[in-house]
Design an enzyme around this catalytic site. Structure first.
Site: not given
Length: 336
Positions: A303-305
Site C-alpha cells: 500500500g502507501e502508493g
C-alpha cells in the site's frame, strides 16, 4: 482552484459532467508518434501511454515535471472484529514515519522526483464497524471526499494516491464485493498476513457487511462500507479529473476507491492507469472488472502508493521518449 464540495449530489453531478481528454492534442501526439525514429509500435505500450498522457494534458509534446504523491490515513471500526494482524495504533505511528521520511513511499516518491503529502483523517475517531452500522454518515463521507478533493495540487502534472489504515483491506474487499457480486471469499485476502482462521473471520465480516448494506450505488457503498482514507482517495482521483491531471492507481485499496467512482459515472476512470497488480489476490480481478491492465507486477502488498510511485518513472520514460526523440526528418533518417 476547484470549488469546494458542498454536498454529495454536487459531487455526483461533477463526476457525470467531468471533462474528457483534448482530442486535438491526442491527434497531434498520434501524428508525432508516427514520425519518430523507430519502427511503428517498437516502444510498445510506452507509445500508448504517451499518447494517452498527451490527450489529458492538452499538449501533443508534453513533459512530466511535477508529479505528486498523496497518502491518506484513516482508522476503521471494523478492526474490532479482529480482521487485522496489527493494532490500530500502527496507523498513527506510520503517519509519523511518513512525516519523518522513513517509510518506503518516501523513498519511492523521492526516487521518482515526486512531491509527497500526507493527510491523516480523524485517526482518533474511527469509522463505525460496518457489520453493525454504516461506516460513515453522509456528512462524514462528504468531509473525507473534500479532504482528497482539496489535497490535489492544481500545478501537479501526474498524481499517485495511496493509503495507510490498519484493517483497510477489509472495507476494500467489501466495496468490491458489493459492486461486483460473487462470493465474499472471492474478494477477501490475507491483507497484512492473517492466518487461515483470521482469513475465515475476515471473509465472514465482509459477507455480513455487504448483506447488511444493500445499496449498490457507488457513493452509498463508499459511505456504508468504506473508510475515510478510501473516500479521500476517491475525492482526489475525481479532483484530478476536473484538473485533467492523469492518475496512476496503486493497489487493491486504491482500486476499490476508484471502482466506487466508476459505479457512479462509467467514464470516471478514463484519466487513470493501473500502476501495478499487487499480491492481494482479488486485485487482478478488480483491475479486470475495470478494464485496467497493470504496468507492473512485482508482488507488492504494502500500500502507501508504493506501486503507483514506482510506475511514475515508467510514465516519465514514455513521455520522455515521445517528446524528446527526433523525427525521421529532424534526424535525417530514412523512414523507408
Amino acid at each position: 482552484m476547484l470549488p469546494a464540495l458542498t454536498d454529495l449530489a454536487q459531487f455526483r453531478d461533477l463526476l457525470g459532467a467531468a471533462p474528457g481528454p483534448d482530442a486535438a492534442a491526442r491527434a497531434g501526439a498520434e501524428e508525432r508518434n508516427g514520425q519518430l525514429t523507430k519502427p511503428p509500435g517498437a516502444l510498445g505500450r510506452l507509445e500508448d501511454l504517451a499518447i494517452w498522457y498527451a490527450g489529458w494534458r492538452g499538449d501533443a509534446r508534453p513533459r512530466i515535471e511535477a508529479p505528486q504523491v498523496i497518502v491518506f490515513a484513516g482508522n476503521h471500526g471494523v478492526t474490532a472484529q479482529g480482521v487485522s494482524a496489527f493494532p490500530a495504533e500502527v496507523t498513527v505511528q506510520m503517519v509519523m514515519n511518513f512525516e519523518h521520511g522513513g517509510a518506503a513511499i518516501n523513498q519511492l516518491a523521492r526516487a521518482a522526483g515526486a512531491r509527497m503529502d500526507v493527510h491523516a483523517l480523524e485517526l482518533d475517531r474511527p469509522t463505525q464497524d460496518f457489520t453493525q452500522a454504516p461506516a460513515m454518515t453522509g456528512d462524514e463521507l462528504l468531509a473525507a471526499l473534500q479532504c482528497g478533493w482539496a489535497a490535489v495540487d492544481p500545478a501537479a502534472d501526474l498524481l499517485v494516491v495511496g493509503e495507510m489504515g490498519i484493517g483497510n483491506t477489509t472495507p476494500a474487499a467489501a466495496i468490491a464485493h458489493a459492486l461486483f457480486g460473487g462470493a465474499a471469499g472471492d474478494w477477501t485476502g490475507r491483507g497484512t498476513g492473517v492466518d487461515d482462521a483470521g482469513l475465515a473471520n475476515k471473509t465472514r465480516v465482509v459477507a455480513e457487511g455487504v448483506a447488511l448494506h444493500t445499496s449498490r450505488d457507488g457513493l452509498e457503498v463508499l459511505r456504508c462500507l468504506g473508510g475515510r482514507e478510501i473516500a479521500a482517495m476517491a475525492g482526489a482521483i475525481a479532483a484530478a479529473r476536473q484538473l485533467r491531471i492523469p492518475v496512476i492507481l496503486d493497489g487493491f485499496i486504491c482500486t476499490a476507491a476508484a471502482a466506487a467512482l466508476a459505479a457512479v459515472a462509467a467514464n470516471a476512470l478514463d484519466h487513470t492507469v493501473a500502476g501495478h497488480q499487487s499480491a492481494e489476490g482479488a486485485h487482478a480481478v478488480l483491475l479486470a472488472k475495470l478494464g485496467k491492465a497493470p504496468l507492473l507486477s512485482l508482488g507488492l502488498r504494502l500500500g502507501e502508493g508504493s506501486g503507483g510511485a514506482l510506475a511514475i518513472n515508467i510514465l516519465k520514460s514514455a513521455v520522455a521518449c515521445h517528446s524528446g526523440m527526433a523525427t525521421f526528418a529532424e534526424a535525417g533518417v530514412s523512414d523507408g
